[in-house]
Design a protein around this motif. Structure first.
Motif, PDB file in Angstrom:
ATOM      1  N   GLU A 196     -11.106  -8.276  -0.241  1.00 19.39           N
ATOM      2  CA  GLU A 196     -11.220  -6.822  -0.243  1.00 19.39           C
ATOM      3  C   GLU A 196     -11.326  -6.366   1.210  1.00 19.39           C
ATOM      4  N   ALA A 197     -10.309  -5.646   1.655  1.00 25.24           N
ATOM      5  CA  ALA A 197     -10.259  -5.162   3.036  1.00 25.24           C
ATOM      6  C   ALA A 197     -10.157  -3.648   3.028  1.00 25.24           C
ATOM      7  N   GLU A 198     -10.399  -3.057   4.186  1.00 22.94           N
ATOM      8  CA  GLU A 198     -10.298  -1.603   4.337  1.00 22.94           C
ATOM      9  C   GLU A 198      -9.264  -1.285   5.400  1.00 22.94           C
ATOM     10  N   VAL A 199      -8.332  -0.415   5.042  1.00 24.27           N
ATOM     11  CA  VAL A 199      -7.256  -0.019   5.944  1.00 24.27           C
ATOM     12  C   VAL A 199      -7.485   1.441   6.344  1.00 24.27           C
ATOM     13  N   SER A 200      -7.455   1.709   7.631  1.00 22.84           N
ATOM     14  CA  SER A 200      -7.649   3.071   8.110  1.00 22.84           C
ATOM     15  C   SER A 200      -6.546   3.977   7.576  1.00 22.84           C
ATOM     16  N   GLU A 201      -6.897   5.218   7.324  1.00 23.27           N
ATOM     17  CA  GLU A 201      -5.945   6.161   6.741  1.00 23.27           C
ATOM     18  C   GLU A 201      -4.650   6.292   7.548  1.00 23.27           C
ATOM     19  N   PRO A 202      -4.675   6.344   8.885  1.00 21.85           N
ATOM     20  CA  PRO A 202      -3.414   6.499   9.616  1.00 21.85           C
ATOM     21  C   PRO A 202      -2.443   5.323   9.424  1.00 21.85           C
ATOM     22  N   PHE A 203      -2.952   4.142   9.007  1.00 20.36           N
ATOM     23  CA  PHE A 203      -2.093   2.969   8.880  1.00 20.36           C
ATOM     24  C   PHE A 203      -1.782   2.630   7.422  1.00 20.36           C
ATOM     25  N   LEU A 204      -2.209   3.477   6.482  1.00 22.25           N
ATOM     26  CA  LEU A 204      -1.987   3.177   5.074  1.00 22.25           C
ATOM     27  C   LEU A 204      -0.505   3.138   4.730  1.00 22.25           C
ATOM     28  N   SER A 205       0.306   3.891   5.449  1.00 20.24           N
ATOM     29  CA  SER A 205       1.746   3.901   5.167  1.00 20.24           C
ATOM     30  C   SER A 205       2.393   2.546   5.447  1.00 20.24           C
ATOM     31  N   SER A 206       1.712   1.670   6.182  1.00 14.80           N
ATOM     32  CA  SER A 206       2.266   0.343   6.486  1.00 14.80           C
ATOM     33  C   SER A 206       1.925  -0.687   5.418  1.00 14.80           C
ATOM     34  N   VAL A 207       1.236  -0.264   4.353  1.00 12.91           N
ATOM     35  CA  VAL A 207       0.804  -1.184   3.302  1.00 12.91           C
ATOM     36  C   VAL A 207       1.473  -0.796   1.991  1.00 12.91           C
ATOM     37  N   ASP A 208       2.047  -1.788   1.293  1.00 18.74           N
ATOM     38  CA  ASP A 208       2.691  -1.573  -0.001  1.00 18.74           C
ATOM     39  C   ASP A 208       2.237  -2.646  -0.976  1.00 18.74           C
ATOM     40  N   LEU A 209       2.380  -2.351  -2.271  1.00 21.72           N
ATOM     41  CA  LEU A 209       2.063  -3.345  -3.290  1.00 21.72           C
ATOM     42  C   LEU A 209       2.976  -4.559  -3.147  1.00 21.72           C
ATOM     43  N   ASP A 210       2.417  -5.733  -3.380  1.00 21.55           N
ATOM     44  CA  ASP A 210       3.134  -7.010  -3.294  1.00 21.55           C
ATOM     45  C   ASP A 210       3.605  -7.324  -1.881  1.00 21.55           C
ATOM     46  N   GLN A 211       3.099  -6.600  -0.883  1.00 21.62           N
ATOM     47  CA  GLN A 211       3.466  -6.897   0.506  1.00 21.62           C
ATOM     48  C   GLN A 211       2.858  -8.237   0.914  1.00 21.62           C
ATOM     49  N   PRO A 212       3.620  -9.133   1.518  1.00 15.98           N
ATOM     50  CA  PRO A 212       3.062 -10.434   1.921  1.00 15.98           C
ATOM     51  C   PRO A 212       2.057 -10.277   3.056  1.00 15.98           C
ATOM     52  N   VAL A 213       1.062 -11.128   3.042  1.00 18.56           N
ATOM     53  CA  VAL A 213       0.017 -11.090   4.063  1.00 18.56           C
ATOM     54  C   VAL A 213      -0.335 -12.520   4.449  1.00 18.56           C
ATOM     55  N   TYR A 214      -0.934 -12.652   5.630  1.00 23.37           N
ATOM     56  CA  TYR A 214      -1.559 -13.896   6.063  1.00 23.37           C
ATOM     57  C   TYR A 214      -3.063 -13.648   6.161  1.00 23.37           C
ATOM     58  N   ILE A 215      -3.844 -14.617   5.731  1.00 22.73           N
ATOM     59  CA  ILE A 215      -5.299 -14.479   5.676  1.00 22.73           C
ATOM     60  C   ILE A 215      -5.916 -15.573   6.536  1.00 22.73           C
ATOM     61  N   SER A 216      -6.757 -15.174   7.485  1.00 27.46           N
ATOM     62  CA  SER A 216      -7.460 -16.122   8.361  1.00 27.46           C
ATOM     63  C   SER A 216      -8.955 -16.002   8.107  1.00 27.46           C
ATOM     64  N   LEU A 217      -9.610 -17.142   7.972  1.00 25.10           N
ATOM     65  CA  LEU A 217     -11.051 -17.182   7.742  1.00 25.10           C
ATOM     66  C   LEU A 217     -11.738 -17.808   8.942  1.00 25.10           C
ATOM     67  N   GLU A 218     -12.841 -17.205   9.370  1.00 26.11           N
ATOM     68  CA  GLU A 218     -13.607 -17.789  10.476  1.00 26.11           C
ATOM     69  C   GLU A 218     -14.180 -19.140  10.087  1.00 26.11           C
TER      70      GLU A 218
END
Length: 425
Positions: A269-291
């Motif tokens: 569960e992440a939070e995307v700032s409103e100005p950048f929400l247009s860069s996010v779509d359903l089923d968009q591929p992502v990479y996840i890094s864990l500390e």
């Protein structure tokens, strides 16, 4: 004076000399005498005092130099990855379980056993804890006794019904032949009706007793706290001897006994700032890094854009599924999510796993040589590096630096090798 008296006087003088004045050869100062030890002790005290004075002067000069040292901004050497190179947008969040429950008791009572601990794997229906059962078991015995009484009454009513039925049939036959009066037929019919009513009453009593038993059995089952699904115990919230109650009705009681999560269905569960929400779509591929898992990149995709916004943060919650989940991922771990550009090729440009990068502000050129200013114990060192093409805001570097090293960002011209600095807060 006669010669004899002169000889006796010389002898007396020699004896007196031997008695009052010993020979100088006998005056020897022994090694380790108190006088020599006192001189040696004074020498040690002098040396220690001088050393303390020199240490004090050195500490004063060091603190004075540090207080006058310039304040600079530091940045760290980072490890680059394919996600860093291909990312369109980066957001931070946490790992959460899609299915998680705080398991509470449906009954009120004192815990007599807790059969699980943190980290234990449980299956659906497994007993996690038990509440004292003496009172509900006593109620169950009472209900069973009432059921026995009702069954006995029903058993006594059945012969009576058979006898009343036969008596009525005989009386009815005689009445049809005119051998008995109408009054005798009415008495036989009334007896039959009473017998039938007794049977119905006894059957109702049996059904009532059975219903009471079922209700008490449910109370007994409520003393067993069961796992609602297969999962792992994440938290243990109560111990033996504590009171538990539904909804924690009392101030001194617990509402939940344990928290269980299904680790097979974790998500980010992440939070995307409103100005950048247009860069996010359903089923968009992502990479996840864990500390917690450095150097490894997990693959996933956007599963949901929550249709709500946080006014205080001006951000939109986004949920991301993890496609290659493994046993190293746990709930509440911090995660960095890189949303890949939809126009990115299917096989993005790979970055060697040992590639390091720094902020462009940390790269300086002096005397025709590219370098970074490494800081160790507030002292600056000049480290020559080779640089590559920028990747998502970082400059790849190669040299005698390692991941996590601190380097100076935007260093002043007078900051050179051996300079002492202070970190800018």
């Amino acid at each position: 004076m006669s010669p004899g008296e002169k000889d006796r006087g010389q002898a007396s003088s020699a004896a007196s000399s031997d008695k009052d004045g010993p020979d100088l050869d006998d005056l020897i100062i022994e090694k380790g005498s108190p006088r020599k030890r006192r001189k040696f002790g004074k020498g040690i005290a002098f040396v220690v005092g001088v050393a303390l004075i020199l240490l004090s002067i050195n500490a004063y000069l060091s603190s004075d130099l540090l207080s006058r040292a310039p304040r600079v901004e530091l940045t760290r050497v980072q490890r680059l990855s394919t996600a860093t190179a291909q990312g369109a947008l980066t957001a931070t969040g946490y790992i959460v379980a899609q299915r998680q429950a705080s398991v509470a008791s449906k009954g009120t009572g004192r815990l007599t056993s807790v059969q699980v601990d943190v980290g234990d794997r449980v299956i659906k229906g497994q007993v996690l804890a038990t509440i004292e059962q003496a009172d509900v078991k006593a109620k169950l015995l009472q209900a069973q006794a009432r059921l026995d009484v009702a069954k006995a009454a029903l058993a006594n009513a059945r012969p009576e019904l058979r006898e009343a039925t036969l008596h009525y049939q005989r009386t009815k036959a005689l009445s049809d032949q005119g051998l008995v009066t109408r009054e005798e037929l009415d008495v036989a019919e009334a007896r039959l009706r009473r017998s039938r009513a007794a049977i119905r009453s006894s059957r109702s009593a049996v059904n009532l007793a059975q219903a009471e038993i079922q209700a008490v059995q449910i109370e007994v089952e409520n003393t067993l706290i069961l796992a609602p699904f297969d999962g792992t115990v994440m938290k243990k919230l109560a111990e033996v001897g504590e009171m538990v109650a539904p909804m924690a009705g009392a101030s001194n009681s617990r509402g939940s006994v344990a928290v269980i999560a299904d680790l097979r269905v974790l998500q980010v569960e992440a939070e995307v700032s409103e100005p950048f929400l247009s860069s996010v779509d359903l089923d968009q591929p992502v990479y996840i890094s864990l500390e917690a898992v450095p150097g490894h990149v997990y693959h996933g995709s956007v599963s949901q854009i929550v249709p709500t916004a946080d006014r205080t943060k001006a951000a939109i919650p986004v949920k991301i599924r993890i496609d290659d989940l493994d046993e190293r991922v746990f709930p509440d771990m911090s995660a960095t999510v890189t949303f890949l550009k939809q126009s990115s090729p299917a096989s993005p440009t790979e970055v060697p796993p040992d590639t390091l990068g720094v902020s462009p502000e940390a790269i300086v050129t002096r005397n025709g040589q590219t370098m970074v200013l490494l800081v160790v114990n507030n002292v600056v060192s000049e480290i020559p590096v080779e640089i590559g093409s920028p990747l998502n805001g970082l400059i790849p570097v190669r040299g005698e630096v390692i991941e996590g090293d601190r380097v100076v960002a935007n260093p002043p011209e007078n900051l050179t090798k051996g300079s002492i600095i202070q970190k800018r807060e």
